[in-house]
Design a protein around this motif. Structure first.
Motif, PDB file in Angstrom:
ATOM      1  N   ASN A  69       3.021  23.643  -8.348  1.00  0.00           N
ATOM      2  CA  ASN A  69       2.977  23.285  -6.902  1.00  0.00           C
ATOM      3  C   ASN A  69       4.454  23.507  -6.474  1.00  0.00           C
ATOM      4  O   ASN A  69       4.696  24.073  -5.118  1.00  0.00           O
ATOM      5  N   ASP A  70       5.552  22.992  -7.143  1.00  0.00           N
ATOM      6  CA  ASP A  70       6.814  22.870  -6.540  1.00  0.00           C
ATOM      7  C   ASP A  70       7.226  24.317  -6.313  1.00  0.00           C
ATOM      8  O   ASP A  70       8.254  24.745  -5.321  1.00  0.00           O
ATOM      9  N   GLU A  71       6.866  25.361  -7.431  1.00  0.00           N
ATOM     10  CA  GLU A  71       7.199  26.651  -7.072  1.00  0.00           C
ATOM     11  C   GLU A  71       6.651  27.329  -5.936  1.00  0.00           C
ATOM     12  O   GLU A  71       7.476  27.981  -5.122  1.00  0.00           O
ATOM     13  N   THR A  79       5.763  25.680  -3.125  1.00  0.00           N
ATOM     14  CA  THR A  79       6.200  25.099  -2.104  1.00  0.00           C
ATOM     15  C   THR A  79       7.542  25.920  -1.780  1.00  0.00           C
ATOM     16  O   THR A  79       7.805  25.875  -0.527  1.00  0.00           O
ATOM     17  N   LYS A  80       8.383  25.888  -2.770  1.00  0.00           N
ATOM     18  CA  LYS A  80       9.559  26.560  -2.520  1.00  0.00           C
ATOM     19  C   LYS A  80       9.192  27.905  -1.868  1.00  0.00           C
ATOM     20  O   LYS A  80      10.272  28.390  -1.122  1.00  0.00           O
TER      21      LYS A  80
END
Ligand SMILES: Cc1ncc(COP(=O)(O)O)c(C=O)c1O
Length: 396
Positions: free
Chosen positions: A382-384, A386-387
């Motif tokens: 998910n954080d990838e 989002t980035k």
């Protein structure tokens, strides 16, 4: 070389793929052999392509398909300057084998929503000289194949499917690459599966398969079904060295076949994983109002189960595509044009004096506003995602 946070391609080779290649390297038998044969058989069985021949690239597969179409051993043989329809949004070596075979390409516009051939323009471009369609399935998507097949049949046209970007895509549950008389596939590093360099040319009848097989290897009679018969007719020659046709040498090797086969066995997993990543990225892009209104993401066509190659995107007309692309690149998102853009704009077209009357309005549009980003085969966190979306938002 720039170190991208989100590159077009990651190293696609897994330990188990390379272990298979190492076994071949250790055997010392590095040319085309039993593993190539095994890969071909497995490909035919799984993809439902009747005859499959491994070659050293998708470009070579296209070259052999057109060289087969003009070959003197073929019953229905294309003649010099016969017209071949091809979408303006195509790859270089979708086009050049047509020209290199003495045939005449005639360009057809595309649909903006699918990036694939526009069927109205296709019908308009058919003349008494038209003999075949070189259909390019773009980035894992395709046109309305029911309608295309109707046009093909009505006009008695030969269909060659350039499936180099769409291995694993299905239209109404039928694999792309099984509609036409010929189909071609690429296993270059960035494609759905990879063997380093590599490709497959497929056909539906034994006559074409025999021609392709001899063209692939020097024009040799070796390995043909009719090898013994040819030897009988040429008793003055050493039966092991009979050159029955013109030819190239574009064989695959067992090293690349071992990697290709290992990856091919996991094609469905790759397709699913890429689709999941794509859906998650698109979902997040659509949650972000600014990103959603400024970027149009190309969707699969009706009845298509896509095997996405990348994520094709069109920027809003208010924006400057090149500026956006430069910013994305600067912040670590690798981009590239959608195939080669409108191929008619490429300098080689002028040099070879290739012309088609009429405007390619939609191909021009995609040329001006389109680009694509890669799609990972491994699960994206998910954080990838989002980035990635943040970078898109910042680029506007
Ligand atoms: C549509 C299409 N056709 C043919 C090719 C050629 O394949 P290869 O790179 O294996 O020669 C490509 C390459 O990416 C392609 O995109």
């Amino acid at each position: 070389m720039q170190n991208y946070f989100y590159p077009l391609v990651e190293n696609p080779y897994r330990y188990k793929d390379l272990k298979k290649a190492k076994k071949i390297l250790d055997s010392g038998k590095l040319t085309s052999g039993p593993v190539t044969e095994k890969f071909q058989n497995s490909f035919s069985k799984v993809m439902n392509t009747k005859y499959s021949l491994m070659v050293n690239s998708g470009s070579s597969a296209n070259l052999l398909a057109f060289q087969c179409l003009i070959n003197p051993y073929r019953k229905r043989r294309l003649k010099k300057n016969d017209e071949i329809l091809i979408p303006a949004l195509c790859w270089s070596t979708s086009l050049w084998p047509i020209v290199q075979s003495g045939l005449k390409p005639k360009f057809v516009d595309i649909d903006i929503d699918t990036l694939n051939i526009n069927l109205k323009d296709l019908e308009k471009k058919i003349s008494t000289k038209t003999k075949a369609i070189m259909l390019v399935h773009v980035l894992g998507n395709c046109t309305n194949m029911d309608e295309l097949m109707k046009i093909k049949q009505k006009n008695n046209l030969i269909l060659i499917e350039d499936t180099c970007e769409s291995l694993g895509t299905k239209y109404k549950k039928k694999n792309l690459g099984t509609f036409g008389e010929f189909s071609t596939f690429s296993f270059y590093t960035s494609h759905q599966i990879s063997s380093g360099e590599g490709g497959m040319v497929c056909c539906k009848n034994v006559e074409d398969a025999e021609i392709l097989r001899s063209l692939r290897a020097h024009g040799w009679s070796r390995g043909l079904k009719g090898e013994k018969k040819i030897a009988k007719l040429n008793k003055s020659l050493d039966s092991r060295f009979i050159f029955y046709n013109s030819g190239f040498n574009v064989r695959g090797t067992d090293v690349s076949a071992s990697i290709g086969l290992s990856q091919f066995q996991d094609l469905n997993l790759f397709v699913k994983s890429r689709l999941r990543n794509r859906n998650n990225i698109v979902k997040e892009m659509h949650k972000n109002k600014k990103v959603k209104t400024n970027f149009q993401i190309i969707k699969e066509n009706t009845y298509v189960n896509p095997s996405w190659f990348g994520i094709p995107i069109l920027v809003s007309k208010k924006l400057n595509r090149n500026k956006i692309v430069n910013k994305l690149e600067k912040w670590g998102v690798e981009t590239r044009p959608i195939i080669s853009g409108n191929f008619l704009k490429q300098p080689a077209i002028k040099k070879y004096n290739i012309k088609t009357k009429g405007k390619m309005k939609n191909a021009d549009y995609v040329n001006k506003y389109g680009f694509f980003i890669g799609l990972k085969t491994t699960h994206m966190k998910n954080d990838e995602i989002t980035k990635l979306i943040k970078i898109f938002e910042k680029s506007i």
